[in-house]
Write a protein that holds these residues in place. Structure first.
Motif, PDB file in Angstrom:
ATOM      1  N   CYS A 111       0.822  -1.218   0.000  1.00 20.10           N
ATOM      2  CA  CYS A 111       0.000   0.000   0.000  1.00 20.10           C
ATOM      3  C   CYS A 111       0.853   1.264   0.000  1.00 20.10           C
ATOM      4  O   CYS A 111       0.461   2.287  -0.565  1.00 20.10           O
ATOM      5  N   TYR A 116       0.845   4.868   4.979  1.00 18.13           N
ATOM      6  CA  TYR A 116      -0.020   4.040   5.823  1.00 18.13           C
ATOM      7  C   TYR A 116       0.758   3.475   7.002  1.00 18.13           C
ATOM      8  O   TYR A 116       1.944   3.171   6.881  1.00 18.13           O
ATOM      9  N   PHE A 258      -3.297  -0.797  -6.322  1.00 16.51           N
ATOM     10  CA  PHE A 258      -4.538  -0.179  -5.864  1.00 16.51           C
ATOM     11  C   PHE A 258      -4.821   1.023  -6.748  1.00 16.51           C
ATOM     12  O   PHE A 258      -3.914   1.788  -7.087  1.00 16.51           O
ATOM     13  N   GLN A 261      -3.656   4.534  -5.764  1.00 16.51           N
ATOM     14  CA  GLN A 261      -2.232   4.866  -5.863  1.00 16.51           C
ATOM     15  C   GLN A 261      -1.955   5.805  -7.041  1.00 16.51           C
ATOM     16  O   GLN A 261      -0.895   6.423  -7.098  1.00 16.51           O
TER      17      GLN A 261
END
Length: 442
Positions: A111, A116, A258, A261
């Motif tokens: 991620c 994060y 993702f 992103q």
């Protein structure tokens, strides 16, 4: 029961249907279709599913958009088996386990660990959306903003069918029938920046979070770059948390690991499920930005949430194995190449077939919008019959808005895609013949 057919409570008992009832009550399947062998799967391998009636069908939907690298991956199955033998059940409910620690670290890595900081485990996309709403409201309470309870979603969105996520879902799927509480939910029109800007002017101080799918699931409608830019600007101005529901778009589905992103700024919470374990475990996660996690750590706050099967060894082992296999197969790059070929095939259909109106979506997350007899969008009531006709022609697809959804596995071949398109054309032709639809000019 009394002699006049009344129960002791004074109500009349409904007569029991004389036809046989099947023990299994499947989801979202009409009663007259339940118990059919052509809808009962036996096994699956690669991108093929075998059914009780003996047929083997090409899966154009990756299960429920979750078997992103195909069925029967041996590495994932072996990882699950080892975890079940070595640690059949361990929880993250008032305890931790080493599988969950390792899976959380791996998820932060994919991620983006610079942004994060923490991972919360859940068991489904719907439950994870419930969890994300809890986190957002608790986060603001820790900052002395208890009035921030409103959560904003998009019209036409799908976030699940648990009571919290059902309320947030922007489709009308019977929320009133089931008594779903939507008093603290607001919905705005996707890709219309003025709509959400106007809402924020009126209620921005009460908004805890805005939850968006990078590509709206039901209609396969991507958020525009301009709309995302406005969400990021409004977040800066009003202080709500921006939540990316990547249950369907995560794990390479749209061309990056993702979809968020690719945004100019990252969400505060990211939800993943479906492709998280390649469909092998009931698993979901909420990945929290460092800034969100810090509010809980600094405040010594305990989030009130827990699920018995969340973060178990088998779940986390399949997460780790899926990430490893995604890397080994270079699945994101492979999916991008497949998506380019799919673009060509679908654009060709739009240009050449009189009943194919449009294609929407991004990457391997697509839909076909079709026309009916009078040149207007295919009536939604006809979509299930079209899906059945395509199944009889040899492929599994799911209903979409005025057409069908296409979610091929990232590991499909170009030959698989060509076969999928042929099945769609054959099913469409059969449906036209069966309904008397004319292939009129557009």
């Amino acid at each position: 029961m009394t002699d006049d057919g009344m129960t002791d409570h004074g109500t009349t008992e409904a007569p029991v249907s004389p036809r046989a009832m099947h023990p299994l009550w499947p989801s979202l399947l009409a009663p007259e279709l339940q118990g059919s062998d052509e809808l009962c799967a036996v096994s699956a391998e690669g991108v093929r599913v075998r059914f009780t009636d003996g047929r083997e069908l090409l899966d154009g939907s990756s299960g429920l958009w979750n078997t992103n690298i195909g069925y029967g991956n041996a590495a994932i199955a072996d990882a699950a088996a080892r975890a079940l033998r070595d640690a059949s059940y361990l929880s993250v409910f008032r305890y931790e386990n080493v599988y969950a620690r390792e899976a959380a670290a791996a998820l932060l890595d994919v991620c983006g660990a610079d942004h994060y900081g923490r991972v919360l485990f859940s068991t489904s996309g719907g439950a994870a959306n419930d969890l994300a709403m809890k986190v957002a409201r608790h986060y603001h309470a820790l900052r002395g903003e208890e009035r921030r309870k409103v959560v904003v979603g998009l019209r036409g969105s799908y976030h699940g069918l648990t009571y919290g996520s059902f309320g947030l879902t922007g489709e009308n799927l019977g929320q009133q029938l089931y008594g779903v509480d939507q008093r603290l939910i607001r919905h705005v029109t996707p890709n219309e920046p003025g709509d959400i800007a106007e809402l924020m002017k009126r209620q921005g101080a009460q908004v805890a979070a805005v939850v968006v799918e990078p590509v709206l699931g039901s209609g396969a409608v991507p958020l525009t770059e301009e709309y995302v830019a406005e969400l990021l600007r409004l977040r800066e101005e009003y202080g709500f948390l921006l939540v990316a529901d990547e249950v369907a778009t995560g794990f390479g589905r749209t061309g990056s690991f993702f979809a968020s992103q690719e945004w100019a700024g990252q969400p505060d919470l990211l939800i993943a499920s479906k492709g998280l374990t390649n469909g092998t475990s009931a698993a979901a996660v909420v990945v929290a930005a460092r800034s969100v996690a810090a509010a809980f750590e600094d405040g010594g706050a305990v989030l009130t949430h827990g699920e018995t099967q969340a973060g178990t060894p088998v779940t986390c082992a399949t997460i780790l194995a899926t990430i490893s296999e995604m890397r080994r197969l270079d699945a994101v790059a492979q999916g991008k190449r497949l998506a380019a070929h799919l673009d060509t095939l679908l654009s060709g259909l739009v240009a050449s077939h009189p009943l194919v109106a449009d294609t929407t979506g991004l990457g391997c997350f697509r839909s076909l919008r079709l026309l009916g007899a009078d040149g207007s969008p295919l009536p939604q009531a006809e979509v299930p019959a079209l899906v059945a006709a395509i199944r009889r022609a040899g492929a599994i697809v799911h209903p979409g808005i005025n057409g069908v959804q296409l979610f091929p596995a990232l590991t499909c071949t170009e030959a698989d895609l060509a076969e999928l398109v042929e099945c769609i054309l054959a099913g469409l032709a059969a449906h036209v013949a069966g309904t008397g639809t004319r292939a009129g000019a557009r």
